[in-house]
Design a protein around this motif. Sequence first.
Motif, PDB file in Angstrom:
ATOM      1  N   ASN A 106      79.257  14.462  14.332  1.00  0.00           N
ATOM      2  CA  ASN A 106      79.297  13.059  13.923  1.00  0.00           C
ATOM      3  C   ASN A 106      77.924  12.476  13.631  1.00  0.00           C
ATOM      4  O   ASN A 106      77.789  11.277  13.426  1.00  0.00           O
TER       5      ASN A 106
ATOM      6  N   LEU B 156      73.953  11.223  14.194  1.00  0.00           N
ATOM      7  CA  LEU B 156      73.303  10.383  15.205  1.00  0.00           C
ATOM      8  C   LEU B 156      74.017   9.044  15.283  1.00  0.00           C
ATOM      9  O   LEU B 156      73.529   8.038  14.796  1.00  0.00           O
ATOM     10  N   HIS B 157      75.178   9.046  15.891  1.00  0.00           N
ATOM     11  CA  HIS B 157      75.920   7.802  16.078  1.00  0.00           C
ATOM     12  C   HIS B 157      75.468   7.151  17.389  1.00  0.00           C
ATOM     13  O   HIS B 157      74.450   7.549  17.975  1.00  0.00           O
ATOM     14  N   LEU B 158      76.194   6.170  17.884  1.00  0.00           N
ATOM     15  CA  LEU B 158      75.759   5.381  19.031  1.00  0.00           C
ATOM     16  C   LEU B 158      75.544   6.208  20.298  1.00  0.00           C
ATOM     17  O   LEU B 158      74.545   6.023  20.994  1.00  0.00           O
ATOM     18  N   ARG B 159      76.452   7.109  20.614  1.00  0.00           N
ATOM     19  CA  ARG B 159      76.318   7.859  21.867  1.00  0.00           C
ATOM     20  C   ARG B 159      75.048   8.713  21.922  1.00  0.00           C
ATOM     21  O   ARG B 159      74.273   8.579  22.862  1.00  0.00           O
TER      22      ARG B 159
ATOM     23  N   SER C 236      72.392   8.500  20.097  1.00  0.00           N
ATOM     24  CA  SER C 236      71.240   7.607  19.955  1.00  0.00           C
ATOM     25  C   SER C 236      70.930   6.930  21.279  1.00  0.00           C
ATOM     26  O   SER C 236      69.770   6.790  21.671  1.00  0.00           O
TER      27      SER C 236
ATOM     28  N   SER D  17      67.539   7.335  23.524  1.00  0.00           N
ATOM     29  CA  SER D  17      66.776   6.147  23.916  1.00  0.00           C
ATOM     30  C   SER D  17      66.600   6.074  25.424  1.00  0.00           C
ATOM     31  O   SER D  17      65.534   5.679  25.910  1.00  0.00           O
TER      32      SER D  17
ATOM     33  N   VAL E  55      67.485   2.175  20.515  1.00  0.00           N
ATOM     34  CA  VAL E  55      68.719   2.784  20.033  1.00  0.00           C
ATOM     35  C   VAL E  55      69.020   2.349  18.595  1.00  0.00           C
ATOM     36  O   VAL E  55      69.508   3.136  17.787  1.00  0.00           O
ATOM     37  N   PHE E  56      68.689   1.116  18.242  1.00  0.00           N
ATOM     38  CA  PHE E  56      68.962   0.629  16.894  1.00  0.00           C
ATOM     39  C   PHE E  56      68.072   1.307  15.862  1.00  0.00           C
ATOM     40  O   PHE E  56      68.509   1.573  14.737  1.00  0.00           O
TER      41      PHE E  56
ATOM     42  N   VAL F 198      66.950   4.378  16.123  1.00  0.00           N
ATOM     43  CA  VAL F 198      67.466   5.747  16.000  1.00  0.00           C
ATOM     44  C   VAL F 198      68.718   5.759  15.127  1.00  0.00           C
ATOM     45  O   VAL F 198      68.842   6.567  14.204  1.00  0.00           O
ATOM     46  N   MET F 199      69.641   4.844  15.386  1.00  0.00           N
ATOM     47  CA  MET F 199      70.863   4.784  14.582  1.00  0.00           C
ATOM     48  C   MET F 199      70.552   4.454  13.124  1.00  0.00           C
ATOM     49  O   MET F 199      71.232   4.913  12.217  1.00  0.00           O
TER      50      MET F 199
ATOM     51  N   GLY G 121      70.329   7.066  10.163  1.00  0.00           N
ATOM     52  CA  GLY G 121      71.495   7.549   9.420  1.00  0.00           C
ATOM     53  C   GLY G 121      71.540   9.057   9.296  1.00  0.00           C
ATOM     54  O   GLY G 121      72.053   9.587   8.311  1.00  0.00           O
TER      55      GLY G 121
END
Length: 105
Positions: free
Chosen positions: A13, A15-18, A20, A24, A51-52, A54-55, A58
């Motif tokens: 998936n 580099l989605h939220l988890r 990332s 962080s 985290v933002f 890193v996300m 994309g």
Amino acid sequence: MTLTNTVSIKSKNGLHLRPSGILSQIASKPEYYNLGIFLLYNGIRADLKSVFNVMGLGAFCGATLILEIEYENDEDSDIAKNAQKELLDFFEEGYKLAEVPEEEY
């Protein structure tokens, strides 16, 4: 001084939220406070402590990124190497903890 490594995204998936968030959390540990920890992808340099950021890279599955860990003096050298090991371990195996579970129907 800078430690530099090439890493690839193995998570299906990307580099989605988890993942990332986990990256962080690692970069934001108190012992890594004096380090600059960054990921570079497609000309964008993201601070791993956000985290933002890193996300915002994309990065998708199979993408190749550059991990940079910056430190200023020899006293921080061992700390930087510990951070490097921990982050490289995440990219090799730890990402599995961040996978989105497939739902069974």
